[in-house]
Design a protein around this motif. Structure first.
Motif, PDB file in Angstrom:
ATOM      1  N   GLY A  87       3.522  84.844 -55.457  1.00 32.95           N
ATOM      2  CA  GLY A  87       4.223  83.678 -54.931  1.00 32.95           C
ATOM      3  C   GLY A  87       3.708  82.390 -55.532  1.00 32.95           C
ATOM      4  O   GLY A  87       4.487  81.514 -55.919  1.00 32.95           O
TER       5      GLY A  87
ATOM      6  N   PHE B  35       4.959  82.211 -59.230  1.00 34.61           N
ATOM      7  CA  PHE B  35       6.401  81.937 -59.301  1.00 34.61           C
ATOM      8  C   PHE B  35       6.678  80.472 -58.976  1.00 34.61           C
ATOM      9  O   PHE B  35       7.420  79.785 -59.678  1.00 34.61           O
ATOM     10  CB  PHE B  35       7.172  82.799 -58.293  1.00 34.61           C
ATOM     11  N   VAL B  36       6.107  80.012 -57.876  1.00 34.98           N
ATOM     12  CA  VAL B  36       6.407  78.657 -57.408  1.00 34.98           C
ATOM     13  C   VAL B  36       5.793  77.610 -58.339  1.00 34.98           C
ATOM     14  O   VAL B  36       6.407  76.562 -58.582  1.00 34.98           O
ATOM     15  CB  VAL B  36       5.918  78.490 -55.952  1.00 34.98           C
TER      16      VAL B  36
ATOM     17  N   ARG C 246      10.629  71.882 -62.701  1.00 32.83           N
ATOM     18  CA  ARG C 246      11.266  70.743 -62.041  1.00 32.83           C
ATOM     19  C   ARG C 246      10.642  69.427 -62.487  1.00 32.83           C
ATOM     20  O   ARG C 246      11.312  68.400 -62.545  1.00 32.83           O
ATOM     21  CB  ARG C 246      11.118  70.857 -60.531  1.00 32.83           C
TER      22      ARG C 246
ATOM     23  N   LYS D 183      18.156  93.196 -64.074  1.00 36.79           N
ATOM     24  CA  LYS D 183      18.027  91.746 -63.878  1.00 36.79           C
ATOM     25  C   LYS D 183      17.364  91.121 -65.096  1.00 36.79           C
ATOM     26  O   LYS D 183      16.511  91.705 -65.744  1.00 36.79           O
ATOM     27  CB  LYS D 183      17.200  91.441 -62.633  1.00 36.79           C
TER      28      LYS D 183
ATOM     29  N   ARG E 295      13.142  85.631 -66.688  1.00 44.02           N
ATOM     30  CA  ARG E 295      13.175  84.169 -66.795  1.00 44.02           C
ATOM     31  C   ARG E 295      12.006  83.759 -67.684  1.00 44.02           C
ATOM     32  O   ARG E 295      10.852  83.818 -67.268  1.00 44.02           O
ATOM     33  CB  ARG E 295      13.052  83.549 -65.407  1.00 44.02           C
TER      34      ARG E 295
ATOM     35  N   GLY F  99      15.025  77.247 -49.798  1.00 45.93           N
ATOM     36  CA  GLY F  99      13.889  76.440 -50.220  1.00 45.93           C
ATOM     37  C   GLY F  99      14.097  75.786 -51.574  1.00 45.93           C
ATOM     38  O   GLY F  99      13.250  75.043 -52.053  1.00 45.93           O
TER      39      GLY F  99
ATOM     40  N   PHE G  92      14.970  77.458 -54.510  1.00 43.21           N
ATOM     41  CA  PHE G  92      14.816  78.319 -55.682  1.00 43.21           C
ATOM     42  C   PHE G  92      16.198  78.620 -56.217  1.00 43.21           C
ATOM     43  O   PHE G  92      17.075  79.033 -55.491  1.00 43.21           O
ATOM     44  CB  PHE G  92      14.140  79.627 -55.256  1.00 43.21           C
TER      45      PHE G  92
ATOM     46  N   GLY H 140      16.407  81.655 -60.920  1.00 39.76           N
ATOM     47  CA  GLY H 140      14.987  81.802 -60.609  1.00 39.76           C
ATOM     48  C   GLY H 140      14.748  83.007 -59.724  1.00 39.76           C
ATOM     49  O   GLY H 140      13.815  83.773 -59.935  1.00 39.76           O
TER      50      GLY H 140
ATOM     51  N   VAL I  24      12.638  86.454 -60.266  1.00 40.35           N
ATOM     52  CA  VAL I  24      11.622  86.951 -59.329  1.00 40.35           C
ATOM     53  C   VAL I  24      11.888  88.407 -58.962  1.00 40.35           C
ATOM     54  O   VAL I  24      10.997  89.261 -59.018  1.00 40.35           O
ATOM     55  CB  VAL I  24      11.593  86.079 -58.055  1.00 40.35           C
ATOM     56  N   LEU I  25      13.126  88.701 -58.599  1.00 40.23           N
ATOM     57  CA  LEU I  25      13.467  90.065 -58.176  1.00 40.23           C
ATOM     58  C   LEU I  25      13.257  91.052 -59.325  1.00 40.23           C
ATOM     59  O   LEU I  25      12.757  92.163 -59.130  1.00 40.23           O
ATOM     60  CB  LEU I  25      14.915  90.112 -57.680  1.00 40.23           C
TER      61      LEU I  25
ATOM     62  N   LEU J 152       9.525  91.650 -59.810  1.00 40.88           N
ATOM     63  CA  LEU J 152       8.978  92.552 -58.793  1.00 40.88           C
ATOM     64  C   LEU J 152       9.306  94.009 -59.131  1.00 40.88           C
ATOM     65  O   LEU J 152       8.458  94.902 -59.014  1.00 40.88           O
ATOM     66  CB  LEU J 152       9.527  92.195 -57.409  1.00 40.88           C
TER      67      LEU J 152
ATOM     68  N   GLY K 279       6.071  86.506 -49.542  1.00 41.51           N
ATOM     69  CA  GLY K 279       5.028  85.643 -50.104  1.00 41.51           C
ATOM     70  C   GLY K 279       5.617  84.505 -50.917  1.00 41.51           C
ATOM     71  O   GLY K 279       5.165  83.369 -50.846  1.00 41.51           O
ATOM     72  N   VAL K 280       6.659  84.816 -51.680  1.00 40.06           N
ATOM     73  CA  VAL K 280       7.341  83.771 -52.454  1.00 40.06           C
ATOM     74  C   VAL K 280       7.975  82.759 -51.505  1.00 40.06           C
ATOM     75  O   VAL K 280       7.848  81.542 -51.700  1.00 40.06           O
ATOM     76  CB  VAL K 280       8.420  84.385 -53.378  1.00 40.06           C
TER      77      VAL K 280
ATOM     78  N   HIS L  47       5.390  80.394 -50.083  1.00 41.40           N
ATOM     79  CA  HIS L  47       4.986  79.366 -51.041  1.00 41.40           C
ATOM     80  C   HIS L  47       6.070  78.326 -51.243  1.00 41.40           C
ATOM     81  O   HIS L  47       5.791  77.129 -51.330  1.00 41.40           O
ATOM     82  CB  HIS L  47       4.616  80.008 -52.388  1.00 41.40           C
ATOM     83  N   VAL L  48       7.319  78.789 -51.322  1.00 39.35           N
ATOM     84  CA  VAL L  48       8.435  77.841 -51.501  1.00 39.35           C
ATOM     85  C   VAL L  48       8.472  76.855 -50.334  1.00 39.35           C
ATOM     86  O   VAL L  48       8.624  75.645 -50.517  1.00 39.35           O
ATOM     87  CB  VAL L  48       9.768  78.619 -51.616  1.00 39.35           C
TER      88      VAL L  48
ATOM     89  N   GLU M 272       5.878  74.022 -50.206  1.00 36.54           N
ATOM     90  CA  GLU M 272       5.944  72.906 -51.156  1.00 36.54           C
ATOM     91  C   GLU M 272       6.066  71.530 -50.499  1.00 36.54           C
ATOM     92  O   GLU M 272       5.448  70.572 -50.968  1.00 36.54           O
ATOM     93  CB  GLU M 272       7.115  73.101 -52.130  1.00 36.54           C
TER      94      GLU M 272
END
Lengths: 113, 192
Positions: free
Chosen positions: A44, A47-48, A55, A73, A76, B21, B23, B27, B31-32, B35, B53-54, B57-58, B61
């Protein structure tokens, strides 16, 4: 020099993206942080942090091709922008300015010279 | 690019939290995919925990630095102030006078006397449209709305009105945020 410096993980993430070049995405960045800096960052957080850096204009992302091992998928991928390089340079200079000339046992010579 | 996978309710909720949030869709796809690449299959507890968890964190912020916290405080305080002002400026229903008025005026009168709903719309548009703190604004917007709802929506007129006011605020915030994004895109595109 910017009044708002880079956070610790932001700096390390930018460095990891620079090192990884065209292979920089969250999984490889996280692995690079662990293998090179011994830094165990949570998924997390990585990623963030990468999203936040984008940004701020320090990174740019692009979606790659989807692959079967990723459930179809896309990846990125990240690349450091010139603004990110400038922010990194300023951040590293700050550290350099603070460490130069220090006479403390335990600090590496290259940092205090 | 990529495809949508079916989601259980828990994973769906976490997905919504991450998207709310701020994302981006790309993005989140990244993430998916990451994982899954790491062996965390969708629908498993480990996958859900990683995604949660993501989301954490989002949604952390808006509290990360002084600028983001300041923006959040401004949004919540501004929303509450606007809510209070609208409620204070409204007047109670006047059923005895309604037959004397034309249909449009009657409708306006009823709308303006439903002060909590009007206040919710005004506060929601304000919070949604407020610019600033870009890296934390999306999650911060919903946190500010939650604060306004927690303090203001439950005052006065019963559970049903409170729930409608809360829903109205969230919808108005979403509209305000979309209007801001669309206008920013239009400005970035430049004159035709």
């Amino acid at each position: 020099m910017s009044a708002k410096g880079l956070g610790d993980l932001e700096r390390l993430s930018l460095l990891a993206v620079l090192r990884l070049g065209s292979e920089a995405y969250a999984v490889s960045v996280r692995r690079e942080l662990l293998e090179r800096a011994g830094r165990k960052a949570s998924r997390g957080a990585v990623f963030v942090t990468l999203d936040r850096l984008e940004r701020k204009g320090y990174l740019r992302s692009q979606m790659g091709e989807p692959t079967p091992e990723r459930g179809g998928k896309a990846k990125r991928m990240f690349k450091v922008e010139p603004k990110g390089v400038a922010a990194l340079a300023a951040s590293l200079q700050e550290i350099r300015d603070m460490t130069r000339g220090l006479d403390v046992d335990g600090l590496p010579r290259w940092a205090t010279a | 690019m990529g495809h949508r996978v079916s989601r259980g309710p828990a994973q769906g909720l976490v997905w919504v939290l991450v998207r709310a949030g701020g994302f981006s869709r790309d993005g989140l796809e990244g993430v998916l995919g990451d994982l899954e690449e790491e062996g965390l299959e969708p629908g498993t507890w480990r996958h859900l925990r990683a995604l949660a968890g993501v989301a954490l964190h989002v949604h952390g912020e808006p509290y990360r630095d002084r600028e983001a916290r300041g923006w959040l405080l401004l949004a919540a305080a501004g929303g509450l102030l606007l809510w209070s002002a609208v409620v204070a400026a409204s007047f109670p229903p006047m059923p005895d006078l309604e037959p004397l008025w034309d249909p449009v005026s009657r409708m306006a009168l009823r709308f303006w006397s439903a002060s909590h709903l009007t206040a919710a719309l005004a506060a929601g548009l304000f919070v949604g449209h407020l610019p600033g703190a870009p890296q934390a604004a999306e999650a911060g917007r919903w946190h500010a709305c939650s604060m306004v709802i927690a303090v203001a929506a439950w005052q006065g007129q019963g559970v049903a009105t409170a729930l409608m006011a809360a829903a109205a605020l969230l919808v108005a915030a979403w509209i305000g945020a979309r209007a801001r994004v669309d206008r920013a895109r239009g400005r970035a595109a430049g004159p035709a």
